[in-house]
Write a protein that holds these residues in place. Sequence first.
Motif, PDB file in Angstrom:
ATOM      1  N   LYS A   1       0.817  -1.214   0.000  1.00  0.00           N
ATOM      2  CA  LYS A   1       0.000   0.000   0.000  1.00  0.00           C
ATOM      3  C   LYS A   1       0.854   1.268   0.000  1.00  0.00           C
ATOM      4  CE  LYS A   1      -3.840  -2.198   2.501  1.00  0.00           C
ATOM      5  NZ  LYS A   1      -4.652  -2.159   3.737  1.00  0.00           N
ATOM      6  N   LEU A   2       2.062   1.185   0.540  1.00  0.00           N
ATOM      7  CA  LEU A   2       2.925   2.350   0.625  1.00  0.00           C
ATOM      8  C   LEU A   2       4.239   2.059  -0.095  1.00  0.00           C
ATOM      9  CD1 LEU A   2       3.548   5.172   1.756  1.00  0.00           C
ATOM     10  CD2 LEU A   2       4.488   4.043   3.782  1.00  0.00           C
ATOM     11  N   VAL A   3       4.542   2.837  -1.102  1.00  0.00           N
ATOM     12  CA  VAL A   3       5.790   2.713  -1.848  1.00  0.00           C
ATOM     13  C   VAL A   3       6.746   3.790  -1.341  1.00  0.00           C
ATOM     14  CG1 VAL A   3       6.880   2.732  -4.116  1.00  0.00           C
ATOM     15  CG2 VAL A   3       4.543   1.859  -3.855  1.00  0.00           C
ATOM     16  N   LEU A   4       7.891   3.362  -0.843  1.00  0.00           N
ATOM     17  CA  LEU A   4       8.835   4.305  -0.244  1.00  0.00           C
ATOM     18  C   LEU A   4       9.695   5.024  -1.282  1.00  0.00           C
ATOM     19  CD1 LEU A   4      10.087   2.238   2.813  1.00  0.00           C
ATOM     20  CD2 LEU A   4       8.117   3.770   2.656  1.00  0.00           C
ATOM     21  N   ASP A   5       9.900   4.401  -2.416  1.00  0.00           N
ATOM     22  CA  ASP A   5      10.769   5.007  -3.440  1.00  0.00           C
ATOM     23  C   ASP A   5      10.043   5.142  -4.780  1.00  0.00           C
ATOM     24  OD1 ASP A   5      10.633   2.285  -3.916  1.00  0.00           O
ATOM     25  OD2 ASP A   5      12.641   2.207  -4.809  1.00  0.00           O
ATOM     26  N   PRO A   6       8.857   5.740  -4.789  1.00  0.00           N
ATOM     27  CA  PRO A   6       8.169   5.894  -6.078  1.00  0.00           C
ATOM     28  C   PRO A   6       9.027   6.703  -7.043  1.00  0.00           C
ATOM     29  CG  PRO A   6       7.205   7.350  -4.437  1.00  0.00           C
ATOM     30  CD  PRO A   6       8.150   6.446  -3.702  1.00  0.00           C
ATOM     31  N   TYR A   7       8.892   6.388  -8.311  1.00  0.00           N
ATOM     32  CA  TYR A   7       9.701   7.087  -9.308  1.00  0.00           C
ATOM     33  C   TYR A   7       9.606   8.614  -9.197  1.00  0.00           C
ATOM     34  CZ  TYR A   7      10.761   2.777 -11.938  1.00  0.00           C
ATOM     35  OH  TYR A   7      11.221   1.539 -12.327  1.00  0.00           O
ATOM     36  N   PRO A   8       8.413   9.204  -8.975  1.00  0.00           N
ATOM     37  CA  PRO A   8       8.375  10.669  -8.887  1.00  0.00           C
ATOM     38  C   PRO A   8       9.278  11.226  -7.789  1.00  0.00           C
ATOM     39  CG  PRO A   8       6.162   9.808  -9.183  1.00  0.00           C
ATOM     40  CD  PRO A   8       7.047   8.624  -8.924  1.00  0.00           C
ATOM     41  N   VAL A   9       9.306  10.583  -6.631  1.00  0.00           N
ATOM     42  CA  VAL A   9      10.144  11.055  -5.530  1.00  0.00           C
ATOM     43  C   VAL A   9      11.621  10.882  -5.885  1.00  0.00           C
ATOM     44  CG1 VAL A   9      10.803  10.645  -3.131  1.00  0.00           C
ATOM     45  CG2 VAL A   9       8.389  10.662  -3.781  1.00  0.00           C
ATOM     46  N   ALA A  10      11.973   9.731  -6.436  1.00  0.00           N
ATOM     47  CA  ALA A  10      13.365   9.486  -6.821  1.00  0.00           C
ATOM     48  C   ALA A  10      13.819  10.456  -7.905  1.00  0.00           C
ATOM     49  CB  ALA A  10      13.526   8.046  -7.296  1.00  0.00           C
ATOM     50  N   PHE A  11      12.914  10.787  -8.826  1.00  0.00           N
ATOM     51  CA  PHE A  11      13.282  11.692  -9.908  1.00  0.00           C
ATOM     52  C   PHE A  11      13.466  13.120  -9.401  1.00  0.00           C
ATOM     53  CE2 PHE A  11      11.196   9.047 -13.559  1.00  0.00           C
ATOM     54  CZ  PHE A  11      12.066   8.007 -13.278  1.00  0.00           C
ATOM     55  N   ARG A  12      12.615  13.555  -8.484  1.00  0.00           N
ATOM     56  CA  ARG A  12      12.777  14.903  -7.940  1.00  0.00           C
ATOM     57  C   ARG A  12      14.030  15.026  -7.077  1.00  0.00           C
ATOM     58  NH1 ARG A  12       7.006  14.780  -7.277  1.00  0.00           N
ATOM     59  NH2 ARG A  12       7.278  13.900  -5.176  1.00  0.00           N
ATOM     60  N   ASN A  13      14.435  13.918  -6.470  1.00  0.00           N
ATOM     61  CA  ASN A  13      15.534  13.968  -5.519  1.00  0.00           C
ATOM     62  C   ASN A  13      16.813  14.517  -6.136  1.00  0.00           C
ATOM     63  OD1 ASN A  13      18.016  12.190  -4.194  1.00  0.00           O
ATOM     64  ND2 ASN A  13      16.585  13.090  -2.713  1.00  0.00           N
TER      65      ASN A  13
END
Length: 655
Positions: A250-262
């Motif tokens: 239910k909870l993704v810790l490293d979704p692509y959007p977050v990794a890409f913004r990082n």
Amino acid sequence: MSFCSALLLLLVGGSVGSAVSAQPPLKPGRKYTTVERFSPERLAAVHAARMQFARERKPGPPIGVYQDFPAVLHVHAEDAPHTLGKRAEVLAAAKQTGIRVVMLSDHGGPQPATWHGLRDGVLFLAGAENGGKHELIYPSPAPGVRFHSHPEGELNASAEGWDGMEIYNRHADAEDDTDLIAYLKTAASSPAQLQALAQIFKQFPDEAFGAGCDYWPEIFARWDSITSTRPFTGIAANDAHQNQVLDGGKLVLDPYPVAFRNVVTHILARELTEESVIASLRAGRAYVSHDWLCDPAGFYFIATNNLGVYEMGDAIPLAGTTRLVLRSPIAANWKIFYEGKVVFEQKGALLSYVAAAPGSYRAEAWLEVDGEQRPWIYTNAIRTEKPDYSKVGLPNQTLDPGIGVEKDIEYTAGAAEDAEKHKLDIYKKEGLAANAPVLFFVHGGAWRSGDRKQYPFFGNLFTKSGYIVVVPSYRLSPKVKHPGHIEDVAAAFAWTVKNIAARGGDPARIVVAGHSAGGHLVALLATNPQWLATYGLDARNIRAVLALSGVYNLTALEGSTNSAVFGSDPDVLRGASALKQIRSGLPPFLVTYCQWDYATLPQQAVEFHDALKSAGLRSELVYIPGESHITEMTNITKPTDALARTMQNFLEGLQ
């Protein structure tokens, strides 16, 4: 192994080799450990700082010839059992975060099914990560590029065979955060702590993901040691897999959007194509930014002098005073490095530094966030070099046999002290048939300098193409202000229309051309009817206009040093702007700009050309690579010169 790869092992009961080692000392800029950064209080403070940065942002106008394409490199999707993310999810994340380039890195790839080319406005490049070789490679278009990946594991490796290296990768932070590993190991065995951790990532996804971001001096020391000897591109590795899930998925810790913004590698390229992107990466036309902290759009790091504006990846000759200029959308704490050593530090959103010595210069921006200094932007290098004056001096001024010049012809009356500037020279080839076409050329010099006597090389060149060449002088600032310059150019043109037939020229075939300030003046001559109307002439008396690296919109330069020439009255600036005077019935235009042109001139050229086309007029826009604002003229007599060939092709099309 990325940060989240370490987390996954812990959550499923695995181990990480460094999990029991002592926590290393805090890296530069830090006040808190990563675990301390994970507290709700710290995360909320970081979030508040990010929101404040967003409110303060003031992006400036674009400069230079390149577009800033945000890119993510070292991205995994459908390439291995431990990679859970799908390529379609990568595309969706790229569109959500504004990423324009995705450089996939299949384990042992590129795999046959890997995406490449444009998909819904996002450019995909197929590459491979070969972990055993510490290699990130993008083989196409040939010869491709090859980067040293995970350099923290072999800091003393040879740089031979590489085009650059990862200067940031989350793997290094993951191995270094032994306190976080212990914290996560405890959380994994406690449902309550696990739920609290899940809430942290849900409420503060970017802040939590960025809590482990660090600055590794040893990685930058390796990079600096190489760039002091040769160009070596620094990139960021997202190392994104989207494979860390909690609570039954239910909870993704490293979704692509977050990794890409990082972390984003911003690639400065002419166009969104594989060829252009690879060429820019190889040259070092890129910078790395932790975009999650603040959107860097509008940032630039340039070097400028009388020759023009040079960008990251370029080598600028130290001709005259050479300044490094930094601009960011918010004030930051800037450091400029020369050959790996800090030589300048200052806080601000716009600052400059005089580069006096040949070598490699790069810059870093740091932001104050919750009492800490966090790294934000890492530039690639601009190299300075000793000038080769043979490349920037005026060409041979000797006329070829059979080419003559009639000098110092007065084209208008005026004050005695202005007599020398109210003269023109005419170049003509012996034996030229009557009614020859005429090229009327106006010199540049920022409306403040220059003279017809500097241009025998220009007259010599185009008389050989069958033209009679007319080169006038005109009064200069600060002695006169606008409209003094255009009044003189109009008077010289009117004299040419009236008198050129007596010298074998065809008054119905007069092409006007100008470089820099001269480009502005000939464009204004054609577009604003008031100057020719004084002599009973109009744009129909101009066969065509060749505007070379000119200024066409003075209203966009309001408040600049050009106010000493044009003043600040909005109506005057509008009247002096060819862009604002476009109408039907104008002659054909050739509009050019060059790679190392002056700031904003490329944008002015594109805007002017687009406006001409929108009005239904004929216009050709041509980019001249490999030349500066000065050398595009001083190199024009060379047999293979691109600007000369462009002008001659355009002129031939008029016949």
